[in-house]
Motif scaffolding. Structure first.
Motif, PDB file in Angstrom:
ATOM      1  N   TRP A 270      -0.511   9.946  -6.295  1.00  0.00           N
ATOM      2  CA  TRP A 270      -1.023  10.621  -4.901  1.00  0.00           C
ATOM      3  C   TRP A 270      -0.052  11.327  -4.154  1.00  0.00           C
ATOM      4  O   TRP A 270      -0.412  12.060  -3.217  1.00  0.00           O
ATOM      5  CB  TRP A 270      -1.135   9.334  -3.973  1.00  0.00           C
ATOM      6  N   VAL A 271       1.106  11.599  -4.948  1.00  0.00           N
ATOM      7  CA  VAL A 271       2.236  12.464  -4.116  1.00  0.00           C
ATOM      8  C   VAL A 271       2.028  13.809  -4.134  1.00  0.00           C
ATOM      9  O   VAL A 271       2.084  14.674  -3.197  1.00  0.00           O
ATOM     10  CB  VAL A 271       3.693  12.210  -5.136  1.00  0.00           C
ATOM     11  N   PHE A 272       1.529  14.474  -5.293  1.00  0.00           N
ATOM     12  CA  PHE A 272       1.176  15.899  -5.298  1.00  0.00           C
ATOM     13  C   PHE A 272       0.150  16.529  -4.376  1.00  0.00           C
ATOM     14  O   PHE A 272       0.194  17.311  -3.573  1.00  0.00           O
ATOM     15  CB  PHE A 272       0.869  16.380  -6.916  1.00  0.00           C
ATOM     16  N   PRO A 273      -1.098  15.843  -4.413  1.00  0.00           N
ATOM     17  CA  PRO A 273      -2.216  16.172  -3.327  1.00  0.00           C
ATOM     18  C   PRO A 273      -1.714  15.853  -2.156  1.00  0.00           C
ATOM     19  O   PRO A 273      -2.228  16.497  -1.330  1.00  0.00           O
ATOM     20  CB  PRO A 273      -3.315  15.245  -4.003  1.00  0.00           C
ATOM     21  N   THR A 274      -1.007  14.686  -1.710  1.00  0.00           N
ATOM     22  CA  THR A 274      -0.519  14.571  -0.246  1.00  0.00           C
ATOM     23  C   THR A 274       0.352  15.805   0.178  1.00  0.00           C
ATOM     24  O   THR A 274       0.142  16.142   1.100  1.00  0.00           O
ATOM     25  CB  THR A 274       0.321  13.070  -0.395  1.00  0.00           C
TER      26      THR A 274
ATOM     27  N   GLU B 160      -4.848   1.831  -1.395  1.00  0.00           N
ATOM     28  CA  GLU B 160      -3.674   1.216  -0.919  1.00  0.00           C
ATOM     29  C   GLU B 160      -2.674   2.217  -0.195  1.00  0.00           C
ATOM     30  O   GLU B 160      -1.728   1.880   0.554  1.00  0.00           O
ATOM     31  CB  GLU B 160      -2.629   0.485  -2.005  1.00  0.00           C
ATOM     32  N   HIS B 161      -2.992   3.333  -0.604  1.00  0.00           N
ATOM     33  CA  HIS B 161      -2.330   4.339   0.067  1.00  0.00           C
ATOM     34  C   HIS B 161      -2.995   5.102   1.324  1.00  0.00           C
ATOM     35  O   HIS B 161      -2.397   6.113   1.781  1.00  0.00           O
ATOM     36  CB  HIS B 161      -2.001   5.514  -0.977  1.00  0.00           C
ATOM     37  N   TYR B 162      -4.073   4.610   1.767  1.00  0.00           N
ATOM     38  CA  TYR B 162      -4.986   5.407   2.383  1.00  0.00           C
ATOM     39  C   TYR B 162      -4.245   5.448   3.939  1.00  0.00           C
ATOM     40  O   TYR B 162      -4.250   6.500   4.405  1.00  0.00           O
ATOM     41  CB  TYR B 162      -6.374   4.588   2.987  1.00  0.00           C
ATOM     42  N   GLN B 163      -3.819   4.406   4.099  1.00  0.00           N
ATOM     43  CA  GLN B 163      -3.156   4.311   5.655  1.00  0.00           C
ATOM     44  C   GLN B 163      -1.777   5.268   5.940  1.00  0.00           C
ATOM     45  O   GLN B 163      -1.609   5.910   6.634  1.00  0.00           O
ATOM     46  CB  GLN B 163      -2.716   3.215   6.173  1.00  0.00           C
ATOM     47  N   LYS B 164      -0.991   5.199   4.673  1.00  0.00           N
ATOM     48  CA  LYS B 164       0.286   6.061   4.702  1.00  0.00           C
ATOM     49  C   LYS B 164       0.004   7.489   4.500  1.00  0.00           C
ATOM     50  O   LYS B 164       0.512   8.426   5.217  1.00  0.00           O
ATOM     51  CB  LYS B 164       1.047   5.592   3.712  1.00  0.00           C
ATOM     52  N   VAL B 165      -1.027   7.857   3.817  1.00  0.00           N
ATOM     53  CA  VAL B 165      -1.387   9.123   3.778  1.00  0.00           C
ATOM     54  C   VAL B 165      -2.296  10.023   4.621  1.00  0.00           C
ATOM     55  O   VAL B 165      -1.959  11.129   5.073  1.00  0.00           O
ATOM     56  CB  VAL B 165      -2.115   9.383   2.311  1.00  0.00           C
ATOM     57  N   SER B 166      -2.767   9.115   5.290  1.00  0.00           N
ATOM     58  CA  SER B 166      -3.719   9.361   6.592  1.00  0.00           C
ATOM     59  C   SER B 166      -2.704   9.609   7.598  1.00  0.00           C
ATOM     60  O   SER B 166      -2.872  10.760   8.389  1.00  0.00           O
ATOM     61  CB  SER B 166      -4.711   8.301   7.054  1.00  0.00           C
TER      62      SER B 166
END
Length: 494
Positions: A12-16, A134-140
């Motif tokens: 998830w790091v690169f696209p974020t 599980e990364h939705y909240q953080k990435v949003s």
């Protein structure tokens, strides 16, 4: 180079990081706080009445016309092509701002800016297709925060360049053109998602709920039953039901597109059957319509109160303070614990009244600083409430249904805003001067405040009467524990 290749990297790091960089440069436009002085100044030499009645309304009309087709297309083509389209539209918009001349060129510019606004949905929806739940909240939070940071930084930079370096508004637009061009280049390197929420959803996928679905409210969420009463969601199916394109209540058509549209209709019908969600969505639509209208014309009001040709203006500083204040208010909303079931609509009424008061103050004052202060209050209180509304609407919805409800609420807001624009601003309507328009907008928010004040009084009174009735039927004192038959039934069920 294949710009639409599918990335094999599940991280998830690169696209974020890439998406956050795109968001930063797409919002890093120092010319935005000074658009009206630029158009009314020697570079374009367009009168305020032409800007108000013939140029700016095109943005509202094009945004409304494009929103639903773009919303559908975004999911169908899996987000990235629409993000690239947003980058292209940004470049065309600022090319026209730099090189275009005349009213017609500015109207075409507003059409493409409407395209930019309509395609923003892809920016916020993209991340849900390339990261795990599980990364939705953080990435949003990263994606939304970076846009606020960029807009604030752009406003501060613009004010410093104008006030200290006496830089021409033309060069602010050149800087903005360079920034959006970088954003476009970054969009080409985004990984192409393998799936989307609706048209390319994986069969039998798990329903994706917000990770903090219970954080927004301590009280149980209730929906109306067929008998007219209310029951907790623990006793009924939750609103975040099946949205994987499979059958939810009866056989679905074989055609995938038709299946999706039928599913959307069923989901919306179920979502809006909840009175609580319906009224929060109603406030969202009406207040967002008014907010967009104010945001679209506030620079014209500032130029009317203090003409940019004859006085020093501080639009950039005010925009930065208002955005920062709104961000603080939004953070505060996440830290305050309130029974929103009981007091939520009272908060909507009180802060809508604050919005109405600030707009009426902006209309009646002749002091530009008071006008600036009114805008800071207005934007901060709106951003506080829209954050609360987002949590309250999302609390029991899956990501897919939240996106759908958000899209419909935005479309309704645009329809209301278009009606307001036609009636109040456009030449085919009243064509009112900008000072009178803000009297209308203040009155509009006063009506919203009055409606939700009456609703909140009814809710609080009903809750009080319900408690008193419960105590009288059980024959217990308020201090005594309640052991009603419903409690016994609940225990028996367990």
């Amino acid at each position: 180079m294949n710009c639409c290749r599918t990335s094999p990297n599940p991280s998830w790091v690169f696209p974020t990081v890439n998406l956050c960089c795109f968001g930063f440069f797409s919002m890093m436009k120092p010319s935005e706080p000074f658009v009206v002085p630029y158009l009314a100044g020697p570079d374009k030499n367009i009168s305020l009445s032409m800007i108000t009645n013939e140029i700016f309304p095109i943005w509202t009309y094009s945004y409304l016309v494009l929103l639903l087709p773009v919303f559908i297309l975004t999911d169908y083509v899996r987000y990235k092509p629409v993000i690239i389209l947003q980058g292209i539209s940004l470049i065309i918009t600022w090319l026209l701002l730099v090189f275009g001349q005349g009213v017609k060129a500015m109207q075409v510019l507003e059409f493409f800016y409407g395209m930019v606004s309509a395609t923003e949905v892809a920016y916020y929806a993209y991340i849900y297709s390339v990261v795990s739940p599980e990364h939705y909240q953080k990435v949003s939070s990263y994606c939304r925060s970076i846009t606020l940071v960029a807009y604030t930084a752009a406003s501060v930079l613009a004010q410093l360049l104008v006030s200290l370096a006496s830089l021409s508004y033309f060069y602010l637009n050149v800087i903005s053109l360079v920034s959006v061009s970088v954003a476009f280049l970054l969009s080409l390197f985004l990984p192409m998602p393998k799936k989307s929420m609706f048209f390319h959803a994986k069969p039998g996928k798990e329903v994706r709920k917000p990770p903090n679905k219970n954080a927004a409210s301590d009280a149980p969420y209730k929906v109306n039953t067929a008998g007219g009463g209310e029951k907790p969601t623990s006793e009924i199916p939750t609103i975040s039901g099946n949205l994987d394109g499979g059958p939810s209540s009866g056989p679905m058509p074989r055609n995938v597109a038709l299946s999706v549209f039928v599913q959307w209709f069923q989901d919306l019908k179920e979502c809006y059957s909840s009175k609580r969600l319906f009224y929060w969505s109603l406030w969202w639509a009406f207040s967002t319509a008014g907010f967009n209208q104010v945001l679209n014309y506030v620079q014209i009001l500032w130029d009317y109160k203090a003409p940019s040709q004859n006085s020093t203006i501080y639009n950039g500083a005010v925009e930065a303070i208002a955005t920062f204040g709104g961000a603080l208010a939004a953070c505060t909303a996440g830290c305050v614990k309130v029974n929103w079931d009981l007091l939520g609509e009272l908060a909507l009424a009180l802060f809508s009244a604050a919005d109405a008061g600030s707009l009426l103050l902006m209309h009646y004052t002749t002091n530009i600083w008071v006008c600036y202060a009114g805008f800071v209050i207005f934007k901060s209180s709106y951003m506080l409430l829209i954050t609360i509304a987002a949590f309250q609407i999302a609390v029991n919805l899956s990501v897919e249904r939240y996106a759908l409800v958000f899209g419909i609420n935005t479309f309704i807001a645009l329809a209301i805003q278009t009606g307001m624009t036609v009636a109040v601003v456009g030449t085919q309507g009243l064509g009112l001067p900008v000072s009178v328009q803000f009297l209308i907008y203040g009155s509009y928010f006063s009506v919203i405040a009055g409606i939700f004040l009456m609703r909140s009084i009814y809710i609080i009174y009903s809750a009080k009467c319900g408690k008193e009735k419960c105590r009288s039927t059980t024959g217990q004192n308020p201090s005594e524990p309640e052991n009603s038959m419903s409690d016994m039934n609940t225990v028996t069920q367990f």
